[in-house]
Design an enzyme around this catalytic site. Structure first.
Site, PDB file in Angstrom:
ATOM      1  N   ARG A   1       3.910 -22.064  -6.915  1.00 37.53           N
ATOM      2  CA  ARG A   1       3.367 -21.238  -5.837  1.00 37.53           C
ATOM      3  C   ARG A   1       2.167 -21.927  -5.195  1.00 37.53           C
ATOM      4  O   ARG A   1       2.119 -22.140  -3.999  1.00 37.53           O
ATOM      5  CB  ARG A   1       2.967 -19.875  -6.397  1.00 37.53           C
ATOM      6  CG  ARG A   1       2.664 -18.863  -5.322  1.00 37.53           C
ATOM      7  CD  ARG A   1       2.010 -17.593  -5.828  1.00 37.53           C
ATOM      8  NE  ARG A   1       2.369 -17.164  -7.156  1.00 37.53           N
ATOM      9  CZ  ARG A   1       3.433 -16.426  -7.469  1.00 37.53           C
ATOM     10  NH1 ARG A   1       4.271 -16.058  -6.530  1.00 37.53           N
ATOM     11  NH2 ARG A   1       3.653 -16.063  -8.724  1.00 37.53           N
ATOM     12  N   TYR A   2       1.172 -22.263  -6.014  1.00 38.80           N
ATOM     13  CA  TYR A   2      -0.004 -22.974  -5.495  1.00 38.80           C
ATOM     14  C   TYR A   2       0.331 -24.469  -5.472  1.00 38.80           C
ATOM     15  O   TYR A   2       1.065 -24.953  -6.341  1.00 38.80           O
ATOM     16  CB  TYR A   2      -1.197 -22.737  -6.420  1.00 38.80           C
ATOM     17  CG  TYR A   2      -1.507 -21.277  -6.675  1.00 38.80           C
ATOM     18  CD1 TYR A   2      -2.261 -20.542  -5.764  1.00 38.80           C
ATOM     19  CD2 TYR A   2      -1.050 -20.632  -7.818  1.00 38.80           C
ATOM     20  CE1 TYR A   2      -2.557 -19.200  -6.011  1.00 38.80           C
ATOM     21  CE2 TYR A   2      -1.336 -19.302  -8.056  1.00 38.80           C
ATOM     22  CZ  TYR A   2      -2.091 -18.588  -7.157  1.00 38.80           C
ATOM     23  OH  TYR A   2      -2.377 -17.268  -7.392  1.00 38.80           O
TER      24      TYR A   2
ATOM     25  N   ARG B   1      -0.398 -26.485  -8.918  1.00 41.28           N
ATOM     26  CA  ARG B   1      -0.119 -25.892 -10.229  1.00 41.28           C
ATOM     27  C   ARG B   1       1.317 -25.433 -10.351  1.00 41.28           C
ATOM     28  O   ARG B   1       1.874 -24.948  -9.358  1.00 41.28           O
ATOM     29  CB  ARG B   1      -0.966 -24.613 -10.409  1.00 41.28           C
ATOM     30  CG  ARG B   1      -2.325 -24.821 -10.944  1.00 41.28           C
ATOM     31  CD  ARG B   1      -3.232 -23.661 -10.567  1.00 41.28           C
ATOM     32  NE  ARG B   1      -3.690 -23.789  -9.190  1.00 41.28           N
ATOM     33  CZ  ARG B   1      -4.297 -22.838  -8.515  1.00 41.28           C
ATOM     34  NH1 ARG B   1      -4.516 -21.666  -9.074  1.00 41.28           N
ATOM     35  NH2 ARG B   1      -4.684 -23.038  -7.272  1.00 41.28           N
TER      36      ARG B   1
ATOM     37  N   CYS C   1       9.234 -13.567 -27.442  1.00 39.66           N
ATOM     38  CA  CYS C   1       7.848 -13.295 -27.853  1.00 39.66           C
ATOM     39  C   CYS C   1       7.914 -12.593 -29.200  1.00 39.66           C
ATOM     40  O   CYS C   1       8.892 -11.897 -29.488  1.00 39.66           O
ATOM     41  CB  CYS C   1       7.162 -12.343 -26.878  1.00 39.66           C
ATOM     42  SG  CYS C   1       7.237 -12.919 -25.188  1.00 39.66           S
TER      43      CYS C   1
ATOM     44  N   CYS D   1       5.591  -6.659 -25.236  1.00 38.43           N
ATOM     45  CA  CYS D   1       4.579  -5.725 -24.724  1.00 38.43           C
ATOM     46  C   CYS D   1       5.235  -4.856 -23.666  1.00 38.43           C
ATOM     47  O   CYS D   1       5.872  -5.372 -22.749  1.00 38.43           O
ATOM     48  CB  CYS D   1       3.429  -6.492 -24.085  1.00 38.43           C
ATOM     49  SG  CYS D   1       2.941  -7.925 -25.041  1.00 38.43           S
TER      50      CYS D   1
ATOM     51  N   CYS E   1       4.876  -5.696 -19.870  1.00 36.06           N
ATOM     52  CA  CYS E   1       5.135  -7.094 -19.489  1.00 36.06           C
ATOM     53  C   CYS E   1       5.584  -7.251 -18.027  1.00 36.06           C
ATOM     54  O   CYS E   1       6.478  -6.553 -17.558  1.00 36.06           O
ATOM     55  CB  CYS E   1       6.219  -7.657 -20.400  1.00 36.06           C
ATOM     56  SG  CYS E   1       6.568  -9.388 -20.050  1.00 36.06           S
TER      57      CYS E   1
ATOM     58  N   ARG F   1       7.181  -9.783 -16.929  1.00 34.14           N
ATOM     59  CA  ARG F   1       8.490 -10.464 -16.886  1.00 34.14           C
ATOM     60  C   ARG F   1       9.533  -9.733 -17.715  1.00 34.14           C
ATOM     61  O   ARG F   1      10.453 -10.344 -18.252  1.00 34.14           O
ATOM     62  CB  ARG F   1       8.339 -11.901 -17.379  1.00 34.14           C
ATOM     63  CG  ARG F   1       7.400 -12.689 -16.523  1.00 34.14           C
ATOM     64  CD  ARG F   1       7.480 -14.181 -16.709  1.00 34.14           C
ATOM     65  NE  ARG F   1       6.403 -14.758 -15.936  1.00 34.14           N
ATOM     66  CZ  ARG F   1       5.394 -15.465 -16.451  1.00 34.14           C
ATOM     67  NH1 ARG F   1       5.354 -15.740 -17.736  1.00 34.14           N
ATOM     68  NH2 ARG F   1       4.433 -15.916 -15.663  1.00 34.14           N
TER      69      ARG F   1
ATOM     70  N   ASP G   1       0.358  -5.017 -12.892  1.00 32.86           N
ATOM     71  CA  ASP G   1       1.094  -5.311 -11.657  1.00 32.86           C
ATOM     72  C   ASP G   1       2.195  -4.277 -11.378  1.00 32.86           C
ATOM     73  O   ASP G   1       2.205  -3.207 -11.975  1.00 32.86           O
ATOM     74  CB  ASP G   1       1.617  -6.747 -11.684  1.00 32.86           C
ATOM     75  CG  ASP G   1       2.559  -6.948 -12.839  1.00 32.86           C
ATOM     76  OD1 ASP G   1       3.284  -5.990 -13.150  1.00 32.86           O
ATOM     77  OD2 ASP G   1       2.560  -8.031 -13.441  1.00 32.86           O
TER      78      ASP G   1
ATOM     79  N   ASP H   1      -2.970  -9.696  -8.991  1.00 35.31           N
ATOM     80  CA  ASP H   1      -1.938 -10.661  -8.612  1.00 35.31           C
ATOM     81  C   ASP H   1      -1.089  -9.943  -7.563  1.00 35.31           C
ATOM     82  O   ASP H   1      -0.397  -8.973  -7.881  1.00 35.31           O
ATOM     83  CB  ASP H   1      -1.107 -11.044  -9.846  1.00 35.31           C
ATOM     84  CG  ASP H   1      -0.768 -12.518  -9.855  1.00 35.31           C
ATOM     85  OD1 ASP H   1      -0.686 -13.097  -8.755  1.00 35.31           O
ATOM     86  OD2 ASP H   1      -0.588 -13.083 -10.946  1.00 35.31           O
TER      87      ASP H   1
ATOM     88  N   LYS I   1      -3.343 -14.648  -6.661  1.00 33.84           N
ATOM     89  CA  LYS I   1      -4.410 -13.827  -7.236  1.00 33.84           C
ATOM     90  C   LYS I   1      -5.577 -13.680  -6.269  1.00 33.84           C
ATOM     91  O   LYS I   1      -5.961 -14.640  -5.604  1.00 33.84           O
ATOM     92  CB  LYS I   1      -4.919 -14.460  -8.529  1.00 33.84           C
ATOM     93  CG  LYS I   1      -3.909 -14.452  -9.653  1.00 33.84           C
ATOM     94  CD  LYS I   1      -4.557 -14.923 -10.940  1.00 33.84           C
ATOM     95  CE  LYS I   1      -3.567 -14.889 -12.087  1.00 33.84           C
ATOM     96  NZ  LYS I   1      -2.469 -15.848 -11.950  1.00 33.84           N
TER      97      LYS I   1
HETATM   98  S1  SF4 Z   1       3.182  -9.867 -21.873  1.00 31.40           S
HETATM   99 FE1  SF4 Z   1       5.398 -10.340 -21.823  1.00 31.40          FE
HETATM  100  S2  SF4 Z   1       5.482 -12.564 -21.967  1.00 31.40           S
HETATM  101 FE2  SF4 Z   1       3.437 -11.959 -22.638  1.00 31.40          FE
HETATM  102  S3  SF4 Z   1       3.601 -11.754 -24.855  1.00 31.40           S
HETATM  103 FE3  SF4 Z   1       3.944  -9.727 -23.988  1.00 31.40          FE
HETATM  104  S4  SF4 Z   1       6.172  -9.573 -23.762  1.00 31.40           S
HETATM  105 FE4  SF4 Z   1       5.682 -11.728 -24.046  1.00 31.40          FE
END
Ligand code: SF4
Length: 371
Positions: A114-115, A118, A127, A131, A134, A136, A295, A332, A339
């Protein structure tokens, strides 16, 4: 806080040996994934419905992370991050599967560019703990979207051929779900690329699976350093004795530690919570780097706070903790805008080049700007 989460292990693990508990592979293999794995917790009706209505974003919790849950408290800030909730089924009209437009800025599979200088380099889609907030969640935890060796080679080729890339952030999922050998191969390949000046690694392992930060891993990171490690503590209760050891090992390996917390409603959205976390991070040599606004990922509106909440927290931190303890409060932008930082307004009035500022105590101070 017990000396080790082993002393606080949940009842399904009472027969587990300390050696097993301290093995990251054992922790990974024994993650809690199904509703019945949580029988030792009195799941709330909302959590049970969360399991029943689970979409593609799976559940996984390391025994270590589960050992940090507050017993019998469905409002436990760690439990709320890790267990599904019926609120995940409500998708707001403005929420997006890919809120940061990472897929549309993807010149080759596995790279978001994107940038100009980077790239984000996705090396794993797994993972230790998934979470619930998340960004993603559309692909993380999906075994079909894991980065193949061929994809990783293609990503490295892109970086090699794109001379404007100075800074590579290894991401995922969590790069530390890779074996030491695979991770070392990637770091070694990146270090051979002359125009890559900065290597970063985004990982939540120091939080959710700190046993992963072994001496061997630390040696690898040291060999290819300096590596900037961005970790993701959201609450002080996540800083276990094992996490402290992991952070110490990372520091001793010469990595530069920064924390990216996400502001989450009912979990850490208070001055006291952020202050406590940041003090503890600084004590452990990890600088609070970002406080991210939640987000527009789908099904996470129950975690989202008003923008003003983040600004107010930053405002209250100023003057009460040294500048190193004050992260940038960042949004973001949805759609891939990148950001932006939001800061409190310290200007009370301005007339020509005469400005009146307020300080952290609300007192006024005149200032004359240069023409
Ligand atoms: S936020 Fe998403 S990518 Fe990051 S550790 Fe948690 S589940 Fe995994």
């Amino acid at each position: 806080m017990p000396q080790s989460t082993y002393n606080n292990r949940p009842s399904p693990f009472l027969k587990t040996s300390e050696e097993e508990w301290n093995s990251w592979i054992w922790q990974h293999q024994n993650r809690l994934k199904k509703e019945s794995d949580f029988d030792w917790i009195d799941l709330s009706a909302e959590e049970k419905q969360g399991f029943e209505n689970l979409g593609d974003f799976r559940v996984a919790v390391t025994p270590h992370y589960a050992a940090l849950f507050e017993e019998g408290n469905p409002e436990c800030p760690l439990r709320k991050q890790a267990l599904p909730h019926i609120a995940e089924s409500s998708i707001e009209s403005y929420e997006l599967a890919d809120p940061l437009a990472e897929e549309s800025h993807m010149p080759v599979p596995g790279i978001t560019h994107r940038y100009p200088d980077r790239v984000l380099f996705y090396v794993s889609h797994h993972c230790p703990v998934y979470c619930r907030h998340c960004t993603r969640k559309r692909k993380v935890s999906d075994p079909l979207s894991a980065a193949s060796s061929m994809q990783i080679e293609g990503s490295l080729k892109y970086i090699r051929e794109t001379k404007s890339v100075r800074d590579v952030l290894l991401s995922g999922g969590d790069p530390l779900t890779l074996s030491d050998e695979k991770l070392e191969a990637i770091l070694s390949a990146l270090r051979k690329i002359e125009h890559v000046e900065v290597i970063r690694l985004g990982t939540r392992n120091p939080v959710t699976l700190p046993q992963r930060i072994t001496e061997n891993l630390a040696d690898i990171l040291k060999r290819y350093g300096p590596i900037y490690v961005h970790t993701h503590f959201n609450h002080v209760n996540e800083i276990s004795p094992e996490s402290r050891l992991a952070l110490t090992r990372l520091r001793n390996a010469g990595t530069v530690l920064g924390n990216q917390m996400v502001l989450l409603k009912g979990i850490n959205d208070s001055v006291e919570s952020v202050m406590e976390l940041n003090r503890e991070l600084l004590k452990n040599g990890c600088r609070p780097y970002y406080m991210l606004q939640c987000d527009f990922a789908q099904g996470i509106s129950h975690f989202r706070t008003p923008l003003q909440k983040g600004i107010d927290i930053i405002d209250a931190l100023r003057g009460r903790i040294g500048g190193m303890g004050i992260p940038d409060f960042v949004v973001d932008l949805p759609g891939g805008g990148g950001k932006i930082e939001l800061v409190p307004d310290y200007i009370q009035s301005r007339e020509g080049n005469h400005i009146v500022f307020r300080n952290f105590q609300g007192q006024s101070f005149p200032y004359v700007d240069v023409d």
